[in-house]
Enzyme design. Structure first.
Site, PDB file in Angstrom:
ATOM      1  N   ASP A  49      91.871  27.850 -11.922  1.00 30.07           N
ATOM      2  CA  ASP A  49      92.386  28.270 -13.351  1.00 30.07           C
ATOM      3  C   ASP A  49      93.781  27.399 -13.504  1.00 30.07           C
ATOM      4  OD1 ASP A  49      93.740  29.624 -11.518  1.00 30.07           O
ATOM      5  OD2 ASP A  49      93.864  31.442 -12.403  1.00 30.07           O
ATOM      6  N   SER A  50      93.882  26.863 -12.552  1.00 30.49           N
ATOM      7  CA  SER A  50      95.145  25.802 -12.542  1.00 30.49           C
ATOM      8  C   SER A  50      94.773  24.761 -13.862  1.00 30.49           C
ATOM      9  CB  SER A  50      95.498  24.873 -11.258  1.00 30.49           C
ATOM     10  OG  SER A  50      94.161  24.548 -11.044  1.00 30.49           O
ATOM     11  N   ASP A  88      87.206  29.893 -10.313  1.00 29.89           N
ATOM     12  CA  ASP A  88      88.111  30.897 -10.411  1.00 29.89           C
ATOM     13  C   ASP A  88      87.722  32.077 -11.372  1.00 29.89           C
ATOM     14  OD1 ASP A  88      90.157  30.739  -8.578  1.00 29.89           O
ATOM     15  OD2 ASP A  88      91.482  29.309  -9.630  1.00 29.89           O
ATOM     16  N   LYS A 118      85.956  32.856  -7.081  1.00 29.60           N
ATOM     17  CA  LYS A 118      86.996  33.095  -6.496  1.00 29.60           C
ATOM     18  C   LYS A 118      88.221  34.008  -7.196  1.00 29.60           C
ATOM     19  CE  LYS A 118      90.724  30.186  -5.821  1.00 29.60           C
ATOM     20  NZ  LYS A 118      92.172  30.957  -6.397  1.00 29.60           N
ATOM     21  N   GLU A 120      91.894  36.564  -7.108  1.00 24.77           N
ATOM     22  CA  GLU A 120      93.210  36.761  -6.387  1.00 24.77           C
ATOM     23  C   GLU A 120      93.443  38.027  -6.180  1.00 24.77           C
ATOM     24  OE1 GLU A 120      96.356  35.454  -8.717  1.00 24.77           O
ATOM     25  OE2 GLU A 120      95.657  33.289  -8.980  1.00 24.77           O
ATOM     26  N   GLU A 186      97.821  31.082   0.262  1.00 24.54           N
ATOM     27  CA  GLU A 186      98.627  30.258  -0.670  1.00 24.54           C
ATOM     28  C   GLU A 186     100.189  30.537  -0.157  1.00 24.54           C
ATOM     29  OE1 GLU A 186      99.800  28.424  -5.053  1.00 24.54           O
ATOM     30  OE2 GLU A 186      97.877  29.725  -4.661  1.00 24.54           O
TER      31      GLU A 186
END
Length: 279
Positions: A49-50, A88, A118, A120, A186
């Protein structure tokens, strides 16, 4: 390369089996050409999502949508043959609960051909991870600094120092116990990353963590020098392509204004070329 033709790519169980072995290599990708460049070098490629910050100019990942992730996921899938594709889950696509997470994870995988999603979160996401895995959705977890939570974390700060270490360790244990096949660490202290790597049974993927992790990941535009808004401490620039690209663009602009481009070799004549000659 279409997702259906990707017969040699590893799957989630293959990645999990690499625990303690040769370090896993990963980068982010958002486009077909970049995916093709890294396909022969990465074990898995992440459509992160970056993309919102790197390609769309957003100041965080919070504005990234499902539609954006699917579009870029499809593009990356066309460029991969040997590397696994992981995608993501964007902000607000899974936090409401397991059912919401399943709907969106299934859509991401079905429409992009990704082999895993993925997401978070640690202890608070364990139930959701377990729900997804039991229903056929492989999950890569992401703990430590979780960019989708920057507003509650107070920015892009190192996580797990001092009295925070036990909480991050608990997160790692929770996602592993819930069935995640790997976990991204991270921006956590190296000693904590090493401890987590030693204690959990799934591969740890470091980004600003430790060389002792089971693998590493970077944002490709960071390590190639294309993204210059800021440079995290954990990024090594293996090339500085941004200035090279700008210099090439400046040279092109100057030649156009001077009418030296296009030159004779770049234009077409009135007569058809002789057989075998270039048009």
């Amino acid at each position: 390369m279409s997702a259906t033709a990707r017969k040699t790519a590893p799957n989630a169980q293959d990645i999990r089996a690499r625990k303690g072995g040769v370090p896993l290599v990963s980068l982010t990708a958002y486009t077909t050409p970049m995916a093709r460049l890294m396909d022969g070098h990465c074990d898995f490629v992440l459509v992160g999502d970056s993309v919102g910050m790197v390609l769309h100019g957003l100041n965080s990942t919070l504005g990234v949508t499902m539609e954006m992730m699917i579009l870029h996921g499809q593009a990356v899938a066309r460029g991969l043959d040997r590397a696994m594709l992981v995608i993501d889950m964007p902000f607000a696509s899974y936090e409401e609960g397991p059912a919401q997470a399943f709907r969106n994870a299934a859509r991401l995988m079905a429409e992009t051909g990704a082999g895993a999603v993925k997401l978070e979160g640690g202890v608070e996401m364990a139930e959701t991870i377990r729900f997804l895995v039991k229903r056929g959705i492989p999950v890569m977890a992401h703990i430590g600094l979780t960019p989708q939570s920057i507003n509650t974390l107070g920015g892009y700060k190192v996580q797990g120092r001092d009295d925070q270490a036990q909480a991050v360790l608990a997160d790692a244990r929770a996602v592993a116990d819930a069935g995640a096949f790997s976990v991204v660490l991270e921006k956590v202290p190296a000693t904590l990353a090493d401890r987590i790597t030693a204690e959990v049974a799934i591969p740890t993927i470091g980004i600003g963590a430790s060389a002792g992790c089971d693998g590493q990941i970077l944002v490709v535009d960071d390590m190639l020098g294309f993204f210059t808004a800021f440079k995290p401490k954990f990024v090594k620039r293996y090339a500085d392509l941004g200035p090279l690209a700008e210099a090439a663009i400046a040279e092109y602009a100057a030649e156009v204004r001077a009418r030296s481009f296009p030159a004779a070799e770049h234009v077409f004549g009135d007569q058809a070329p002789a057989k075998g000659a270039k048009a």
